[in-house]
Scaffold this motif. Sequence first.
Motif, PDB file in Angstrom:
ATOM      1  N   THR A  51      15.443  -0.838 -11.761  1.00  0.00           N
ATOM      2  CA  THR A  51      14.229  -0.312 -11.239  1.00  0.00           C
ATOM      3  C   THR A  51      13.775  -0.984 -10.191  1.00  0.00           C
ATOM      4  N   VAL A  52      14.463  -1.644  -9.288  1.00  0.00           N
ATOM      5  CA  VAL A  52      14.195  -2.401  -7.821  1.00  0.00           C
ATOM      6  C   VAL A  52      13.871  -1.259  -6.904  1.00  0.00           C
ATOM      7  N   PRO A  53      14.747  -0.386  -6.796  1.00  0.00           N
ATOM      8  CA  PRO A  53      14.337   0.635  -5.646  1.00  0.00           C
ATOM      9  C   PRO A  53      13.149   1.526  -5.779  1.00  0.00           C
ATOM     10  N   ALA A  54      12.908   1.827  -6.998  1.00  0.00           N
ATOM     11  CA  ALA A  54      11.442   2.479  -6.974  1.00  0.00           C
ATOM     12  C   ALA A  54      10.568   1.621  -6.865  1.00  0.00           C
ATOM     13  N   ALA A  55      10.363   0.501  -7.354  1.00  0.00           N
ATOM     14  CA  ALA A  55       9.339  -0.561  -7.072  1.00  0.00           C
ATOM     15  C   ALA A  55       9.181  -0.913  -5.405  1.00  0.00           C
ATOM     16  N   VAL A  56      10.234  -0.977  -5.038  1.00  0.00           N
ATOM     17  CA  VAL A  56      10.010  -1.478  -3.740  1.00  0.00           C
ATOM     18  C   VAL A  56       9.434  -0.265  -2.850  1.00  0.00           C
ATOM     19  N   LEU A  57      10.021   0.732  -3.064  1.00  0.00           N
ATOM     20  CA  LEU A  57       9.406   2.230  -2.395  1.00  0.00           C
ATOM     21  C   LEU A  57       7.979   2.511  -2.534  1.00  0.00           C
ATOM     22  N   ARG A  58       7.426   2.278  -3.871  1.00  0.00           N
ATOM     23  CA  ARG A  58       6.221   2.370  -4.325  1.00  0.00           C
ATOM     24  C   ARG A  58       5.426   1.276  -3.511  1.00  0.00           C
ATOM     25  N   MET A  59       6.038   0.039  -3.422  1.00  0.00           N
ATOM     26  CA  MET A  59       5.148  -0.944  -2.874  1.00  0.00           C
ATOM     27  C   MET A  59       4.802  -0.655  -1.466  1.00  0.00           C
ATOM     28  N   HIS A  60       5.586  -0.173  -0.730  1.00  0.00           N
ATOM     29  CA  HIS A  60       5.571   0.436   0.804  1.00  0.00           C
ATOM     30  C   HIS A  60       4.347   1.347   0.749  1.00  0.00           C
ATOM     31  N   PHE A  61       4.609   2.302   0.190  1.00  0.00           N
ATOM     32  CA  PHE A  61       3.461   3.489   0.113  1.00  0.00           C
ATOM     33  C   PHE A  61       2.113   2.592   0.053  1.00  0.00           C
ATOM     34  N   HIS A  62       1.996   1.924  -1.214  1.00  0.00           N
ATOM     35  CA  HIS A  62       1.016   1.210  -1.450  1.00  0.00           C
ATOM     36  C   HIS A  62       0.394   0.300  -0.528  1.00  0.00           C
ATOM     37  N   ASP A  63       1.379  -0.291   0.450  1.00  0.00           N
ATOM     38  CA  ASP A  63       0.837  -1.145   1.372  1.00  0.00           C
ATOM     39  C   ASP A  63       0.365  -0.242   2.514  1.00  0.00           C
ATOM     40  N   CYS A  64       1.014   0.658   3.102  1.00  0.00           N
ATOM     41  CA  CYS A  64       0.767   1.061   4.209  1.00  0.00           C
ATOM     42  C   CYS A  64      -0.518   2.275   4.032  1.00  0.00           C
ATOM     43  N   PHE A  65      -1.085   2.705   2.661  1.00  0.00           N
ATOM     44  CA  PHE A  65      -2.311   3.562   2.719  1.00  0.00           C
ATOM     45  C   PHE A  65      -3.453   2.655   2.594  1.00  0.00           C
ATOM     46  N   ILE A  66      -3.435   1.247   2.596  1.00  0.00           N
ATOM     47  CA  ILE A  66      -4.296   0.083   2.922  1.00  0.00           C
ATOM     48  C   ILE A  66      -4.237  -0.389   4.114  1.00  0.00           C
ATOM     49  N   ARG A  67      -5.149  -0.315   5.063  1.00  0.00           N
ATOM     50  CA  ARG A  67      -5.005  -0.796   6.384  1.00  0.00           C
ATOM     51  C   ARG A  67      -3.671  -0.998   6.842  1.00  0.00           C
ATOM     52  N   GLY A  68      -3.029   0.210   6.826  1.00  0.00           N
ATOM     53  CA  GLY A  68      -1.730   0.179   7.589  1.00  0.00           C
ATOM     54  C   GLY A  68      -0.613  -0.662   6.923  1.00  0.00           C
ATOM     55  N   CYS A  69       0.602  -0.507   7.577  1.00  0.00           N
ATOM     56  CA  CYS A  69       1.811  -1.302   6.902  1.00  0.00           C
ATOM     57  C   CYS A  69       1.551  -2.491   7.405  1.00  0.00           C
ATOM     58  N   ASP A  70       0.769  -3.372   6.782  1.00  0.00           N
ATOM     59  CA  ASP A  70       0.836  -4.653   7.357  1.00  0.00           C
ATOM     60  C   ASP A  70       0.906  -5.837   6.280  1.00  0.00           C
ATOM     61  N   ALA A  71       1.575  -5.503   5.164  1.00  0.00           N
ATOM     62  CA  ALA A  71       2.094  -6.276   4.167  1.00  0.00           C
ATOM     63  C   ALA A  71       0.887  -6.928   3.529  1.00  0.00           C
ATOM     64  N   SER A  72      -0.232  -6.456   3.366  1.00  0.00           N
ATOM     65  CA  SER A  72      -1.600  -6.787   2.885  1.00  0.00           C
ATOM     66  C   SER A  72      -1.218  -6.705   1.240  1.00  0.00           C
ATOM     67  N   VAL A  73      -0.381  -5.941   0.873  1.00  0.00           N
ATOM     68  CA  VAL A  73      -0.165  -5.760  -0.485  1.00  0.00           C
ATOM     69  C   VAL A  73       0.491  -6.971  -1.265  1.00  0.00           C
ATOM     70  N   LEU A  74       1.264  -7.740  -0.311  1.00  0.00           N
ATOM     71  CA  LEU A  74       2.060  -8.831  -0.922  1.00  0.00           C
ATOM     72  C   LEU A  74       1.159 -10.050  -1.001  1.00  0.00           C
ATOM     73  N   LEU A  75       0.151 -10.091  -0.482  1.00  0.00           N
ATOM     74  CA  LEU A  75      -0.693 -11.271  -0.584  1.00  0.00           C
ATOM     75  C   LEU A  75      -1.359 -11.610  -1.892  1.00  0.00           C
ATOM     76  N   ASN A  76      -1.407 -12.881  -2.116  1.00  0.00           N
ATOM     77  CA  ASN A  76      -1.849 -13.284  -3.551  1.00  0.00           C
ATOM     78  C   ASN A  76      -3.338 -13.458  -3.450  1.00  0.00           C
ATOM     79  N   SER A  77      -4.023 -13.035  -4.482  1.00  0.00           N
ATOM     80  CA  SER A  77      -5.571 -13.351  -4.638  1.00  0.00           C
ATOM     81  C   SER A  77      -5.922 -14.949  -4.610  1.00  0.00           C
ATOM     82  N   LYS A  78      -7.042 -15.236  -3.796  1.00  0.00           N
ATOM     83  CA  LYS A  78      -7.366 -16.859  -3.466  1.00  0.00           C
ATOM     84  C   LYS A  78      -8.689 -16.770  -3.848  1.00  0.00           C
ATOM     85  N   GLY A  79      -9.063 -18.019  -4.366  1.00  0.00           N
ATOM     86  CA  GLY A  79     -10.375 -18.257  -4.839  1.00  0.00           C
ATOM     87  C   GLY A  79     -11.166 -17.070  -5.543  1.00  0.00           C
TER      88      GLY A  79
END
Length: 315
Positions: A51-79
Amino acid sequence: MIFIVAFLSSLLLSVSSTANALSLNYYDKTCPDAEDIVAKVVKNAAIKDKTVPAAVLRMHFHDCFIRGCDASVLLNSKGTNKAEKDGPPNISLHAFFVIDDAKKEVEAACPGVVSCADILAFAARDAVVLSGGPTWDVPKGRKDGRTSKASETAQLPAPAFNISQLQQSFSQRGLSMDDLVALSGGHTIGFSHCSSFQKRIRNFNATHDIDPTMQPSFAATLRSVCPANNAAKNAGATMDPSSTTFDNTYYKLILQGKALFSSDEALLTTPNTKDLVSEFAGSQVAFSEAFVKSMIKMSSLTGGQEVRKDCRVVN
């Protein structure tokens, strides 16, 4: 079969000259092995978990559609700040460990050089290639963002969107209707939970229990695997029968009334998008060429400020 698209040279030169500091040779001197390192990590992860390929491709889409492709989808919640990955549309995202592992290996080779955003873009390309899809040269030089808000995930195109909503979502990001149809082809790999299409197979509207655009036997099959009221949280269906192979089956299924999402079916509701669905259903090569062009365009949306040492936290 891997398609290497011949027209890429001129396209990539165009992208690298117009996008924010992106270029094809960005790491040639500072980290020449970066892409090979990432490709190896993605390949090893995919061997262990299909399932990794589909998961990684989807992750990239979801990253780019918010604030551009800036890896913001990878950041953990804090406080008190709830990050994108914890927003409702992203709860089902997984395989973050793949990017973590790739980052760790890239950092060992070239400390502080390669952004998490670029690593995710490489990994998305590698995911497509591993699934039998086309390859392409990824423009490089993205920076990582410092902001990630779960509330902003409401901007992501939803499975229930109609064509007008899809057009608005894509146009706000400089993407065309052609890009919409091509990028939707990413649905050829992966899995969907019942919640994303439940409204199409039960209590659709006052007149129909099932969405009338859906092929009846297909709807019946979905009803058999998806309990009413989403009682089984992990129940669902593959996006198409060849869900680990990147091919043009997705478009063939749309024409047969066997698409999972309303947003997939919506591609038949305008002449232009319907014609493209038919074209891609009839030609794997045409789909591959269009997908590559649109992926490069989407992944060149930038917006970050730094190169993170750890993809889950800002520096």
